[in-house]
Design an enzyme around this catalytic site. Structure first.
Site, PDB file in Angstrom:
ATOM      1  N   GLY A  85     -49.217 -86.476   7.255  1.00  0.00           N
ATOM      2  CA  GLY A  85     -48.461 -87.467   6.447  1.00  0.00           C
ATOM      3  C   GLY A  85     -47.033 -87.107   5.695  1.00  0.00           C
ATOM      4  O   GLY A  85     -46.599 -87.766   5.183  1.00  0.00           O
TER       5      GLY A  85
ATOM      6  N   HIS B 113     -65.424 -94.951 -19.284  1.00  0.00           N
ATOM      7  CA  HIS B 113     -66.638 -95.720 -18.508  1.00  0.00           C
ATOM      8  C   HIS B 113     -66.063 -96.973 -18.088  1.00  0.00           C
ATOM      9  O   HIS B 113     -66.600 -97.879 -18.104  1.00  0.00           O
ATOM     10  CB  HIS B 113     -67.770 -96.131 -19.751  1.00  0.00           C
ATOM     11  CG  HIS B 113     -68.291 -94.840 -20.579  1.00  0.00           C
ATOM     12  ND1 HIS B 113     -67.969 -94.713 -21.707  1.00  0.00           N
ATOM     13  CD2 HIS B 113     -69.171 -94.163 -20.022  1.00  0.00           C
ATOM     14  CE1 HIS B 113     -68.756 -93.587 -21.992  1.00  0.00           C
ATOM     15  NE2 HIS B 113     -69.478 -93.277 -21.087  1.00  0.00           N
TER      16      HIS B 113
ATOM     17  N   GLY C 166     -74.551 -89.884 -21.016  1.00  0.00           N
ATOM     18  CA  GLY C 166     -74.540 -90.453 -19.671  1.00  0.00           C
ATOM     19  C   GLY C 166     -73.783 -89.328 -18.694  1.00  0.00           C
ATOM     20  O   GLY C 166     -73.145 -88.865 -18.879  1.00  0.00           O
TER      21      GLY C 166
END
Length: 598
Positions: free
Chosen positions: A425, A226, A56
């Protein structure tokens, strides 16, 4: 806490193909079968064994980023977190066809094994003369999955897969036989272990935004690539020096029937290759620190790190996390094992692929070899040459410095909030760090009303060394100039008077203007600083309270000013007008001056 769900893309449906096309543009030695999402070497050396990997998408640079000379011959890509189908894999096998055979390497996930395995069987059925020329290697290197659970789902394939195909690919490039490449890949797959840790899940493009199941101060050890849940959670997040030994224990443990996967001896003879992997959302700054602590944790266990390789190898999209992988090298007594020098040379061999990172080709140096000895730097202005000037009220001087330092620390969250809107920041933490160092100097006697000149020089040095950046440089220049002004204007006095303070401050501001273009009104720290000094000068130092009020008003007024200098000048103007937030640097000066007064 929500998961970061914004992405750069054309369309979630085309993201994988768009990415593969971009990869082929970056690496011209590659070609793309768009329909089947197969990236392959356009002109492979068909006299060499071919290597195929895949699975994948969403784990980039794995696997397509490793296609090229020295590693993979082709990668077959599925949709995000979904295995490619057998037809795609068969196309990949056809594209790399050669007379010496092909090794397919897959991660231990059900979809990958079934689809790549089916493609292999179908190919063998259609080409019976080549049935024995396609080998299959499964990598399951996750040590977070225990043996009991592994009997059901198996150990997941993680970043150790990259080590397997780097070594196998280099061996194939050297012209090794199919059996040699296959057996070496199998052996390496049996000796790699990986453990990962994540701060939160990744977000899959095209899916709805979601909330993290982890708290803001929680991490998960063993989280899968995943979004699978991990082995356990830790809260609060431990420092790396405490976290990495826990992760190393997963890899090296020998007395745990659930997780003793690798045959470590833990007797000082173990040697490993260490791979530190970014899971997608970890900064390079953090990753280098992780690499150092991982090496340190292994060596404290008596494990010799022969190679340390760090970078982004196998990700989980944008997951903020990392994994560490060890390849346990053979010790000389392992029957049938490849020689460790051969394995190291195969890892060291250059690979012409974007996915494989730089390697030193040598063991990492020990800490005492990395850190150079510090040398005592002689001050340009030696202490015996400093004009000693005392405060009129020494205790009041010390108390004022302490108040200002503590006030800056208390104001840090608000200054940081302002700077997140109007800058980058870091202003609040920069000022807080400087204030903490000044307070320490006060407590240690380096800063005192007994010697104000020396104290001002010490503050300048602290600003230079502890604050850094633009603010640190400005504060250091100003206080260095202030020390000069005090000594140039003292006129033989030994005690500081308001007039002397005012004259020295005015000369310091003049010198500061030499190094900055900021002039009031500029929406910078210069606005309140100049207002204070000019008001004080108008009364020859007599009206400190009025000067402090003028500084406070000037700082507040920056909320309605257009930025003409400083970090705010890079911020979109309309946003500053809408937010009406004062300049954080100016606010810091306001806080200091108001609390010096008491």
């Amino acid at each position: 806490m929500s998961i970061q769900s914004k992405h750069f893309l054309n369309d979630p449906e085309t993201l994988v193909v768009d990415s593969l096309q971009g990869l082929c543009a970056v690496n011209p030695q590659l070609a793309l079968d768009t329909e089947n999402k197969v990236v392959y070497v356009a002109n492979p050396d068909r006299s060499k064994v071919a290597l195929i990997c895949g699975g994948g998408s969403g784990h980039e640079p794995s696997h397509a980023g490793f296609v090229g000379d020295g590693v993979l011959t082709a990668a077959v890509c599925g949709s995000i977190f979904a295995s490619p189908n057998p037809a795609q894999v068969r196309r990949g096998i056809d594209l790399v066809g050669n007379d010496n055979g092909t090794v397919i390497i897959v991660k231990n996930y059900t979809g990958d094994i079934l689809n790549f395995g089916l493609a292999r069987e179908q190919y063998s059925a259609a080409h019976p003369d080549k049935a024995d020329r396609v080998k299959f290697v499964i990598v399951g290197d996750d040590v977070a999955v225990g043996r009991t659970q592994g009997k059901i789902v198996g150990r997941r394939g993680l970043a150790g897969t990259c080590v397997v195909y780097k070594i196998a690919g280099a061996l194939a490039k050297r012209g090794a036989s199919l059996d040699e490449v296959y057996s070496t890949a199998q052996w390496v797959a049996s000796r790699v272990g990986t453990i990962g840790v994540g701060l939160e899940h990744c977000h899959v493009p095209g899916t709805a935004a979601s909330e993290s199941h982890l708290g803001p101060a929680e991490i998960e050890i063993g989280m899968g690539i995943h979004n699978e849940p991990g082995h356990r959670r830790l809260s609060p997040i431990p420092p790396l020096r405490d976290l990495l030994p826990q992760l190393v224990e997963f890899l090296t443990v020998t007395n745990d029937p659930e997780r003793s996967f690798l045959p470590f001896k833990n007797d000082g003879s173990d040697r490993v290759v260490l791979l530190v992997n970014n899971l997608g959302g970890t900064s390079e700054l953090e990753l280098a620190s992780i690499a150092g602590e991982a090496r340190r944790a292994l060596e404290k266990k008596g494990v010799k790190v022969e190679r340390l390789i760090s970078g982004t190898f196998m990700t989980s999209l944008n997951m903020p996390g990392f994994s560490i992988t060890t390849l346990l090298l053979p010790n000389g007594a392992d029957a049938g094992a490849p020689d460790s020098s051969l394995l190291l040379s195969l890892l060291d061999e250059p690979a012409n692929v974007p996915g494989w990172k730089w390697s030193s080709f040598a063991p990492p140096p020990a800490d005492d070899q990395i850190t150079s000895g510090t040398q005592k730097i002689v001050s340009v202005l030696s202490e015996e040459n400093i004009v000693v000037l005392r405060a009129e009220d020494r205790k009041a001087f010390n108390a004022a410095v302490e108040r200002a330092c503590k006030a800056i620390a208390d104001a840090e969250p608000e200054i940081t909030r302002m700077d997140n809107i109007a800058g980058d920041g870091d202003c609040g933490l920069t000022l807080k760090g400087g204030a903490a160092a000044v307070l320490k100097g006060l407590q240690e006697g380096q800063i005192s009303g007994d010697n104000v000149t020396k104290s001002v020089i010490v503050v300048a040095k602290i600003a230079e060394e502890q604050m850094g950046g633009t603010s640190g440089a400005l504060y250091s220049i100003f206080f260095s100039a202030l020390a000069q002004g005090l000594q140039a204007n003292h006129g033989g006095a030994q005690t500081l008077s308001p007039t002397l303070w005012s004259a020295a401050l005015s000369s310091a501001l003049t010198k500061l203007y030499t190094y900055t273009r900021a002039r009031p009104p500029s929406r910078t720290l210069v606005d309140p600083l100049a207002a204070f000094i000019e008001t004080l000068a108008s009364t020859k130092g007599a009206d400190f309270a009025g000067a402090s009020k003028a500084a406070g008003d000037a700082a507040l007024n920056t909320r309605d000013l257009e930025a003409k200098a400083g970090r705010s000048a890079y911020v979109e103007g309309n946003r500053l007008k809408e937010e009406r937030v004062p300049d954080p640097g100016a606010w810091g000066v306001k806080v200091i001056l108001e609390n010096l007064l008491g």
